[in-house]
Design an enzyme around this catalytic site. Structure first.
Site, PDB file in Angstrom:
ATOM      1  N   GLY A  72      68.046  56.911  34.547  1.00 54.22           N
ATOM      2  CA  GLY A  72      68.658  57.455  33.227  1.00 54.22           C
ATOM      3  C   GLY A  72      68.073  57.282  32.196  1.00 54.22           C
ATOM      4  O   GLY A  72      68.069  58.479  30.741  1.00 54.22           O
ATOM      5  N   THR A  73      67.926  55.830  31.655  1.00 57.21           N
ATOM      6  CA  THR A  73      67.011  55.766  29.998  1.00 57.21           C
ATOM      7  C   THR A  73      65.670  56.445  30.052  1.00 57.21           C
ATOM      8  O   THR A  73      65.273  56.715  28.952  1.00 57.21           O
ATOM      9  CB  THR A  73      66.394  53.906  31.030  1.00 57.21           C
ATOM     10  N   ASN A 151      80.380  54.743  28.459  1.00 58.15           N
ATOM     11  CA  ASN A 151      80.395  53.991  29.874  1.00 58.15           C
ATOM     12  C   ASN A 151      80.998  52.854  29.506  1.00 58.15           C
ATOM     13  O   ASN A 151      81.598  51.665  30.740  1.00 58.15           O
ATOM     14  CB  ASN A 151      78.948  53.545  29.974  1.00 58.15           C
ATOM     15  N   GLN A 179      77.108  58.844  32.881  1.00 64.28           N
ATOM     16  CA  GLN A 179      78.354  58.592  33.811  1.00 64.28           C
ATOM     17  C   GLN A 179      79.018  59.628  34.505  1.00 64.28           C
ATOM     18  O   GLN A 179      80.033  59.685  35.835  1.00 64.28           O
ATOM     19  CB  GLN A 179      78.797  57.544  32.855  1.00 64.28           C
ATOM     20  N   SER A 199      71.545  59.847  36.569  1.00 61.73           N
ATOM     21  CA  SER A 199      70.994  58.601  36.963  1.00 61.73           C
ATOM     22  C   SER A 199      71.833  59.179  38.849  1.00 61.73           C
ATOM     23  O   SER A 199      72.530  59.249  38.634  1.00 61.73           O
ATOM     24  CB  SER A 199      71.379  57.642  36.486  1.00 61.73           C
ATOM     25  N   ALA A 200      70.689  58.908  39.306  1.00 68.73           N
ATOM     26  CA  ALA A 200      71.310  59.142  40.991  1.00 68.73           C
ATOM     27  C   ALA A 200      71.836  57.994  41.091  1.00 68.73           C
ATOM     28  O   ALA A 200      73.641  57.838  41.873  1.00 68.73           O
ATOM     29  CB  ALA A 200      69.744  59.022  41.820  1.00 68.73           C
ATOM     30  N   CYS A 327      74.739  46.123  31.244  1.00 66.98           N
ATOM     31  CA  CYS A 327      74.072  46.535  29.713  1.00 66.98           C
ATOM     32  C   CYS A 327      74.592  44.986  28.432  1.00 66.98           C
ATOM     33  O   CYS A 327      73.694  44.467  27.984  1.00 66.98           O
ATOM     34  CB  CYS A 327      73.982  47.761  29.181  1.00 66.98           C
TER      35      CYS A 327
END
Ligand code: PLP
Length: 393
Positions: A72-73, A151, A179, A199-200, A327
């Site tokens: 995702g980043t 998030n 998310q 993002s998986a 994070c």
């Protein structure tokens, strides 16, 4: 005796066994490189194309509009840097003060090379106002990037209205849906989105695989250079097994979405109802309605500094929940930038407990969690009454 209880699905999710099953052949005999012309290559290429169609279907896109990335980043970086470079001037990005670091740090980087960045404020519930976007759009704007779901507090943004306004002013609209993907319905055409990050590992798929939706005709420059895979936008040999896993996870999420939304909402609301009845000092962060179905962020009034003790106690009793985002754990002790932006003071912005439910959580686990949290709060003598304005925050 209940096995360990995992309530930290906003950090990451366990792999669905059906996803693992789909991936296994590609970690073993089906090892081909999708760019190869022989049979092994064709098998891998077909698998990647099937997964591309599955991911596209989750968000109502055309498979040709899906670019696989490694996270995702990376999708966020590609969307922002790629769009600014394609325009060829430093440009102007409008975003919010509550974005994930994948957006905030990318904006910081772009600002250092001349891009103008405007950060929109949010209200006490963590929602961006359309009027603040409208004001920002009066200047020349290249791209608007606003996350679909936060998030930290799980708040959902009014993406349809925000994207609509953006399009009326001729700018591109990107949303970080890492998310939200697979947890709430998303349709890129209905919402008028140009770029969307996924993002998986947030939807019971594998880690290290992401996707960027790029609307047909959207100008985007690559940020990784090499052999020209993924339509030249993301060079590197494809991670076939992870891509297959992402596809399987997206297909399952799409099929089960409606049922899961109501099941998770019910479990989450049960926790809220129990905690509010039994812990007078609990308060809830974020909007009560406009939020992810399985997400709940709470604080204990006047005990914000003791959050770590609660988490440690619960962990030792077999329950995994978190303080803010994963994070933030790299900057532990710092107040959450999201809560600060929502108007909480430093102390309260350090005191968030995040509970995020997922596909395999059960009612029994929820009951056990509530009992454990209530007794832990009592042991720690959390019993003060909340001032009125906080209780309703
Ligand atoms: N954006 C949001 C909103 C997230 O929550 C996360 C991960 O927590 C990311 C981006 C980054 O995704 P990834 O872990 O795949 O790099």
């Amino acid at each position: 005796m209940i096995a360990r209880i995992y309530f930290d699905h906003s950090a990451t999710t366990p792999l669905d066994p059906r996803v693992l099953e789909a991936m296994l052949p590609y970690l073993d005999g089906a090892f081909g490189n999708p760019s190869s012309l022989h049979r092994e290559g064709r098998i891998a290429r077909d698998a990647v194309q099937t997964a591309r169609a599955q991911v596209a279907d989750l968000i109502g896109a055309d498979p040709k509009e899906i670019i696989f990335t490694a996270s995702g980043t990376e999708s966020d970086n590609l969307a922002l840097i790629g769009a600014v470079h394609a325009i060829g001037t430093p440009g102007h990005i409008v975003t919010t003060s509550i974005e994930h670091p994948a957006i905030l740090q990318t904006c910081r980087h772009l600002a250092s090379t001349g891009t103008k960045i405007t950060y929109l404020p949010v209200n006490r519930e963590g929602i961006v106002s359309t009027s603040s976007l409208l004001r920002a759009l009066q200047q020349n704007v290249t791209l608007v990037s606003i996350m679909a779901a936060n998030n930290v507090v799980g708040t959902l943004q009014p993406i349809e209205e925000l994207a609509h306004l953006t399009k009326l002013h001729g700018a591109l609209f990107h949303t970080d849906a890492v998310q939200a993907g697979g947890k709430v319905p998303l349709d890129v055409n209905r919402l008028q989105i140009d770029l969307l990050s996924l993002s998986a590992h947030k939807l019971h798929g594998p880690k290290g695989i992401g996707a960027l939706y790029v609307r047909k005709g959207t100008g985007l420059e690559p940020i990784i250079f090499g052999g020209g895979q993924e339509g030249g936008l993301r060079s590197a040999t494809e991670n076939v097994a992870a891509i297959v896993g992402f596809g399987a996870a997206a297909a399952i999420a799409k099929t089960e979405l409606a049922e899961e939304v109501s099941r998770l909402r019910e479990l989450r609301d049960h926790i809220v109802e129990q905690l509010e009845r039994r812990c007078p000092d609990v308060y809830i962060f974020g909007d009560r309605e406009q939020r992810l179905p399985g997400h709940l962020s709470i604080g204990f009034c006047e005990h914000e500094s003791e959050v770590a003790k609660v988490l440690t106690q619960l962990d030792s009793q077999g329950i995994a929940i978190s303080a803010g985002s994963a994070c933030n754990a790299n900057h532990s002790g710092e107040p959450s930038h999201v809560l600060l932006a929502m108007g909480y003071d430093d102390e309260r912005a350090r005191g968030l407990i995040r509970i995020s439910l997922g596909r395999f959580n059960t009612r029994d686990e929820v009951e056990h969690f509530v009992e454990t949290l209530v007794s832990s709060a009592r042991k720690l003598k959390f019993s003060s009454e909340c001032p009125q304005q906080l209780a309703s925050a």
